[in-house]
Design an enzyme around this catalytic site. Structure first.
Site, short mmCIF file in Angstrom:
data_model
loop_
_atom_site.label_atom_id
_atom_site.label_comp_id
_atom_site.label_asym_id
_atom_site.label_seq_id
_atom_site.Cartn_x
_atom_site.Cartn_y
_atom_site.Cartn_z
N LYS A 143 -6.62 7.10 -19.15
CA LYS A 143 -6.90 7.65 -20.47
C LYS A 143 -5.65 7.55 -21.38
O LYS A 143 -5.26 6.46 -21.75
CB LYS A 143 -7.41 9.08 -20.32
CG LYS A 143 -8.52 9.23 -19.26
CD LYS A 143 -9.75 8.45 -19.63
CE LYS A 143 -10.85 8.30 -18.58
NZ LYS A 143 -10.88 9.04 -17.38
N ARG A 198 0.84 -1.22 0.00
CA ARG A 198 0.00 0.00 0.00
C ARG A 198 0.87 1.25 0.00
O ARG A 198 0.44 2.32 -0.42
CB ARG A 198 -0.96 -0.02 1.20
CG ARG A 198 -1.83 1.21 1.30
CD ARG A 198 -3.07 1.03 2.18
NE ARG A 198 -2.87 0.29 3.40
CZ ARG A 198 -2.20 0.74 4.47
NH1 ARG A 198 -1.67 1.94 4.46
NH2 ARG A 198 -2.07 -0.01 5.54
N TYR A 244 -14.56 18.11 -15.04
CA TYR A 244 -15.19 16.79 -15.15
C TYR A 244 -16.27 16.66 -14.07
O TYR A 244 -16.06 17.05 -12.92
CB TYR A 244 -14.09 15.74 -14.99
CG TYR A 244 -14.54 14.31 -14.87
CD1 TYR A 244 -15.34 13.72 -15.84
CD2 TYR A 244 -14.13 13.53 -13.79
CE1 TYR A 244 -15.73 12.39 -15.73
CE2 TYR A 244 -14.51 12.20 -13.67
CZ TYR A 244 -15.32 11.65 -14.64
OH TYR A 244 -15.68 10.34 -14.52
N ASP A 255 -5.23 19.42 -13.80
CA ASP A 255 -5.57 18.09 -14.32
C ASP A 255 -5.18 18.08 -15.80
O ASP A 255 -5.76 18.79 -16.62
CB ASP A 255 -7.08 17.87 -14.13
CG ASP A 255 -7.55 16.49 -14.59
OD1 ASP A 255 -6.89 15.92 -15.48
OD2 ASP A 255 -8.58 16.02 -14.09
C1 LIG Z 1 -10.38 15.22 -16.84
C2 LIG Z 1 -10.62 14.03 -15.97
N1 LIG Z 1 -10.11 14.01 -14.73
C3 LIG Z 1 -10.30 12.96 -13.91
C4 LIG Z 1 -11.04 11.87 -14.31
C5 LIG Z 1 -11.25 10.72 -13.35
O1 LIG Z 1 -10.45 9.64 -13.73
P1 LIG Z 1 -10.78 8.12 -13.34
O2 LIG Z 1 -12.00 7.73 -14.12
O3 LIG Z 1 -9.55 7.39 -13.75
O4 LIG Z 1 -11.03 8.09 -11.88
C6 LIG Z 1 -11.58 11.84 -15.59
C7 LIG Z 1 -12.37 10.69 -16.05
O5 LIG Z 1 -12.97 10.72 -17.10
C8 LIG Z 1 -11.36 12.95 -16.45
O6 LIG Z 1 -11.86 12.98 -17.69
#
Ligand SMILES: Cc1ncc(COP(=O)(O)O)c(C=O)c1O
Length: 402
Positions: free
Chosen positions: A218, A68, A121, A193
């Protein structure tokens, strides 16, 4: 030979090219076997050969303890992403949401204030409004395309600012450099992000961000086989986030890191093709009468185009602009929501699915208003263009248009 327990990434981005670093950074022959390619260490705990070794570890000698808190496979991925982002350190997380939530929980004690982008998001927004708010953190929003609005949202309690470089789903471009200045003046931390662009196109730390977070699910993965996240930045910040992650139990599993190490090796190559395909499709969509609006910062009339050009280096000599704006776009059908079904059902190549950054094109009706998000895949562009042309030709267009 790299010993992942002790290795630390360079503080400055290496002088090697991004594709070279995507392959080699964080990787070395396995210390015990010479295996080429990072092995999958799939175990929970790490043994000490003697009590003296435990004491040495307590005095600071590197040693893995418990999965962990660290794992050799995950460590190699962390070193690779730290190198690609030009960060002192990085930590892997179970998902992108784990990266975001652990970062914000670390930065924001009860009573603190966060300035968040209006364009985030949806699940990130929910985390801010529900979880953070219920922990006593105040959140105000501002449009990060407008530095004056961001500065105006800052209060004496502001400890962090949060934006997406290109937002999900409408590709709003954040002026990261301006937000970084606001954050510095306020003594706050700018969190960016970078999921939509990836370090192949944008290194937010070089533009004034303090922390970069990713949904590695992604583009870093690129193949849709795993969830994952990464947080990269200054060593002290990453150490703090790592403690929060361990307490939350939201660390990255080694199998995810192993898949991500494979995906990350081709990141720049893939992102270049995603970008050139997306640039061509954005132009096709913009010229089609069934489409009312296209959201793609690579288009010259996109409101974020000038800032985006600066961020992704499209003005750099020798770089073809169409390779730089990423593979994500959104568009609004002129026929509104009534047109979405006919178009999505007529498309043969994109799969109707959430998520993004995969080799295959993924398309999703965002909100029931005719807005559609497209993650442009790596298919042959002639095939994608032919598919979109035939599908859009079936879209109902309101009388008087087209
Ligand atoms: C811009 C963005 N940030 C964070 C996330 C969250 O990622 P996860 O689905 O891997 O938790 C996403 C998911 O689509 C996203 O598009």
């Amino acid at each position: 030979m790299l010993d992942p327990a002790s290795a630390t990434p360079p503080a400055e981005p290496a002088s090697l090219g991004i594709q070279t670093r995507s392959i080699h950074a964080g990787e070395a022959l396995d210390p015990s076997t010479g295996a080429v390619g990072v092995p999958l260490y799939q175990n929970a705990t790490y043994g000490f050969r003697s009590y003296a070794q435990v004491e040495a570890w307590r005095d600071g000698a590197p040693h893995f303890l418990y999965a962990r808190e660290g794992n050799p496979t995950v460590r190699c991925l962390e070193l690779k992403v730290a190198d690609l982002e030009g960060a002192e350190a990085a930590v892997g997380t179970a998902t992108g949401m784990a990266a975001l939530s652990a970062t914000l929980l670390h930065l924001l004690p009860a009573g603190a204030h966060l300035v968040a982008s209006t364009h985030l998001y949806a699940t990130t927004r929910s985390f801010l409004c529900d979880t953070l708010a219920s922990h006593g953190v105040a959140v105000d929003v501002a449009d990060f395309a407008d530095p004056v609005a961001v500065a105006a949202a800052v209060t004496p309690r502001t400890r962090a600012l949060l934006c997406e470089a290109f937002s999900n789903p409408t590709l709003r471009v954040a002026d990261i450099a301006a937000a970084g200045e606001v954050a510095r003046a306020a003594g706050a931390t700018l969190v960016v992000d970078n999921t939509f662009l990836s370090p192949a196109l944008l290194r937010p730390l070089a533009h004034g961000a303090d922390v970069v977070v990713h949904s590695a699910t992604k583009y870093l993965s690129g193949h849709g086989y795993t969830l994952g996240g990464v947080v990269a930045g200054r060593r002290d910040l990453v150490a703090g986030v790592t403690r929060t992650l361990s307490a939350l139990g939201a660390t990255m599993p080694s199998f995810a890191a192993w898949l991500l190490l494979a995906g990350a090796k081709t990141l720049p190559l893939r992102v270049e093709r995603h970008s050139t395909n997306a640039a061509r499709l954005a132009r096709l969509l913009a010229a089609h009468p069934a489409v009312a609006a296209v959201y793609y910062p690579g288009l010259p009339d996109d409101p974020g185009h000038a800032v985006a050009r600066h961020l992704v280096g499209a003005d750099a000599p020798g770089i073809a602009p169409e390779t730089r704006f990423g593979g994500m776009l959104a568009f609004r059908l002129a026929g509104g929501n009534a047109a979405v079904g006919p178009v999505l059902d007529a498309l043969r190549l994109p799969t109707i699915a959430v998520s993004l950054g995969d080799c295959a094109s993924l398309i999703w009706p965002v909100d029931g208003t005719g807005l559609v998000r497209l993650s442009v895949g790596l298919e042959d562009i002639a095939d994608l263009e032919a598919d979109f042309a035939q599908a859009l030709d079936r879209a109902p267009i309101p009388a008087g248009e087209g």
